[in-house]
Design an enzyme around this catalytic site. Structure first.
Site, PDB file in Angstrom:
ATOM      1  N   ASP A 199       1.408  -3.036  -3.883  1.00 37.37           N
ATOM      2  CA  ASP A 199       0.114  -3.017  -3.195  1.00 37.37           C
ATOM      3  C   ASP A 199       0.319  -3.864  -1.942  1.00 37.37           C
ATOM      4  O   ASP A 199       0.466  -5.089  -2.045  1.00 37.37           O
ATOM      5  CB  ASP A 199      -0.990  -3.604  -4.073  1.00 37.37           C
ATOM      6  CG  ASP A 199      -2.369  -3.555  -3.410  1.00 37.37           C
ATOM      7  OD1 ASP A 199      -2.419  -3.457  -2.166  1.00 37.37           O
ATOM      8  OD2 ASP A 199      -3.383  -3.626  -4.120  1.00 37.37           O
ATOM      9  N   HIS A 200       0.332  -3.239  -0.777  1.00 42.29           N
ATOM     10  CA  HIS A 200       0.725  -3.966   0.427  1.00 42.29           C
ATOM     11  C   HIS A 200      -0.221  -5.125   0.757  1.00 42.29           C
ATOM     12  O   HIS A 200       0.145  -6.042   1.483  1.00 42.29           O
ATOM     13  CB  HIS A 200       0.847  -3.010   1.622  1.00 42.29           C
ATOM     14  CG  HIS A 200      -0.458  -2.478   2.118  1.00 42.29           C
ATOM     15  ND1 HIS A 200      -1.011  -1.310   1.650  1.00 42.29           N
ATOM     16  CD2 HIS A 200      -1.314  -2.956   3.049  1.00 42.29           C
ATOM     17  CE1 HIS A 200      -2.155  -1.091   2.270  1.00 42.29           C
ATOM     18  NE2 HIS A 200      -2.363  -2.068   3.124  1.00 42.29           N
ATOM     19  N   HIS A 262      -6.671  -2.804  -4.021  1.00 41.73           N
ATOM     20  CA  HIS A 262      -6.789  -3.914  -3.075  1.00 41.73           C
ATOM     21  C   HIS A 262      -7.849  -4.929  -3.497  1.00 41.73           C
ATOM     22  O   HIS A 262      -7.594  -6.135  -3.574  1.00 41.73           O
ATOM     23  CB  HIS A 262      -7.147  -3.400  -1.677  1.00 41.73           C
ATOM     24  CG  HIS A 262      -6.141  -2.466  -1.090  1.00 41.73           C
ATOM     25  ND1 HIS A 262      -4.818  -2.465  -1.450  1.00 41.73           N
ATOM     26  CD2 HIS A 262      -6.267  -1.508  -0.141  1.00 41.73           C
ATOM     27  CE1 HIS A 262      -4.173  -1.539  -0.750  1.00 41.73           C
ATOM     28  NE2 HIS A 262      -5.034  -0.956   0.035  1.00 41.73           N
TER      29      HIS A 262
END
Length: 511
Positions: A199-200, A262
């Site tokens: 998950d960036h 996120h």
């Protein structure tokens, strides 16, 4: 039950250099590879964090040879601002180790050829049998690729000191059941410690700074609880619409696209307890506990505590933009949400009674991600009401993007002969405080995966807990007559979202 970590003793303070390895990128002809992975690899190479024994193998259906692939990757980096004579020299030398395999992911011949190329690179580049497989493909191909890697024995290390790891992009499943089904496929081929779910957002410096702010400062952690915090707002706003991703977005929607991953990760870092040790297992154990404490909404509560909406035509940054149903690839009668607002509760000792308000949406006035913690009002103001007209409750705001930093809002006297108090802000900006440039999220996460540090990646039980929160909302929307509100593009969302907070005597912050 905690899951074993591969390397919990990675020193977080050491300047890390990747070991010899081959990065195998499935989906190498796609947008993610060109826009994110290649610039990240270039930056790592320029900072001398990749060894000479490092190579990249692209795998995709698009017909190309090695030279075509190298040229395409050079052009992608240059297009995004990579430049300078030194940078070009380093990158040209580096791409000499790039190879390409064209073929279908369901064809065993593709993986036979991949095996040959990997063996060649071990001999020619000294990559030592280390492999990092990166699945930058549509999610429906994840099981196909993973099964093929197992069938072709590409999940087995050539010698005891070599590593085999796989990085899997989001979305990890379409719901809880599909995530568990994908886990079964993945765990049949790889052990959990080999799996790096990316998950960036977790690669962003300001997200990681939540941990530093809380656990490195004596003044913040003591007030980080229900005794001092009135409520918390988490905002993930985008000014852009769905663009050319209408087809994908129709299947996903804002809840799956942003909230399940996120937002849940940011919320976990905000609400977690201090870990016993600052390593992968300690941090990820506490994140799972935090998500497990989130109260699950009933079907009736979904209809009152969650607002879903869709943007209509409007104006953003002085330009008229179309409504969601007018976008390319979108059903003109679509019921897909582009905005979600909700009120959640965290049922534990630290946060009992503190509402957490979450909102995310497209076509909002600006791109911004922040966590705003509003503190309780003072129990007694000794001033006349006229002296504190512009005084708001204290707040701590963690700005994740784009103006990365921290804002502390507090009351101060207005200069002058009269005694008036109003709210002022004390701002910290990352860009102004540190000389070194923060690494881009994918740059940090790629290096972590190469050195075997899973701290900023999502564990299987984290995925399970995030879906446990979101699944009942999806079920209620599909089974009940859940309303779909609308909001004009360029506004902060529908009136229903404002009323969600107004019931508690609160209102949304305007970043």
């Amino acid at each position: 039950m905690p899951l074993p970590e591969e390397n919990p003793l990675v020193d977080p303070t050491a300047e890390r250099v990747a070991p010899p390895a081959v990065l195998v990128v499935f989906g190498a002809s796609g947008d993610l590879t060109s826009r994110k992975l290649m610039p990240a690899i270039e930056n790592l190479a320029l900072r001398r964090l990749l060894p000479p024994g490092f190579a990249v193998v692209g795998v995709a259906r698009t017909e190309m040879d090695d030279d075509d692939f190298r040229t395409r990757m050079r052009e992608a980096v240059e297009k995004l601002g990579g430049g300078g004579d030194e940078a070009r020299h380093v990158w040209d030398a580096f791409t000499g180790g790039f190879r390409y395999v064209a073929g279908d992911y369901s064809d065993s011949a593709t993986f036979d050829r991949l095996k040959e190329v990997l063996d060649e690179l071990d001999e020619q580049r000294g990559t030592a049998g280390n492999r990092l497989y990166y699945l930058a493909t549509p999610p429906e191909t994840f099981p196909v690729i993973v099964k093929a890697l197992g069938e072709e024995k590409l999940n087995t290390a050539k010698h005891p000191d070599a590593f085999i790891r796989v990085v899997i992009e989001k979305p990890y499943g379409h719901d809880g059941a599909s995530a568990r089904a994908l886990d079964e496929v993945v765990h049949a081929v790889f052990d959990e410690h080999q799996v790096y779910r990316i998950d960036h957002y977790l690669g962003k410096e300001t997200v990681q700074n939540v941990l530093a702010l809380r656990f490195a400062n004596a003044i913040f952690e003591p007030v980080w609880n229900r005794r001092y915090v009135d409520h918390v707002q988490i905002t993930v706003a985008e000014s852009l619409g769905v663009g050319h991703r209408g087809g994908f977005y129709e299947k996903a929607g804002a809840l799956r696209d942003i909230v399940q991953n996120h937002v849940m990760q940011v919320m976990a870092l905000t609400t977690m307890e201090p870990p016993a040790s600052f390593d992968a297992q300690g941090i990820r154990d506490e994140k799972v506990k935090a998500l497990r404490a989130v109260d699950i909404l009933s079907r009736e509560e979904v209809l009152t505590e969650v607002v879903r909406a869709q943007y209509s035509r409007g104006w953003v940054e002085g330009e008229e933009v179309p409504g969601y149903r007018e976008e390319e690839g979108v059903d003109p009668h679509s019921q897909t949400e582009t905005y979600v607002a909700m009120r959640l509760k965290v049922d534990n000792w630290r946060w009992a009674g503190v509402p957490f308000y979450i909102r995310t949406g497209k076509r909002l006035p600006k791109r911004v991600t922040e966590v705003a913690m509003q503190f309780q009002k003072v129990p007694h103001l000794p001033f006349a009401p006229s002296q504190a007209r512009d005084l708001a409750p204290d707040a701590l705001v963690l700005r994740i993007q784009p103006d990365e930093g921290i804002t502390l809002l507090f009351g101060a006297k207005v200069p002058g002969q009269t005694f008036e108090v109003r709210s002022v802000s004390m701002d910290f900006f990352y860009g102004a405080a540190f000389l070194e440039e923060a690494p881009e999220a994918y740059e940090r996460l790629l290096l972590d995966a190469l050195v075997g540090d899973p701290t900023l990646f999502i564990r299987s039980d984290e995925v399970e807990q995030a879906w446990r929160i979101c699944d009942p909302i999806l079920d209620a929307w599909s089974e009940a007559d859940a309303p779909l509100a609308t909001y004009e593009s360029g506004t902060w969302g529908p009136a229903e979202a404002d009323r969600l907070l107004a019931r508690d005597g609160h209102r949304w912050r305007q970043p």
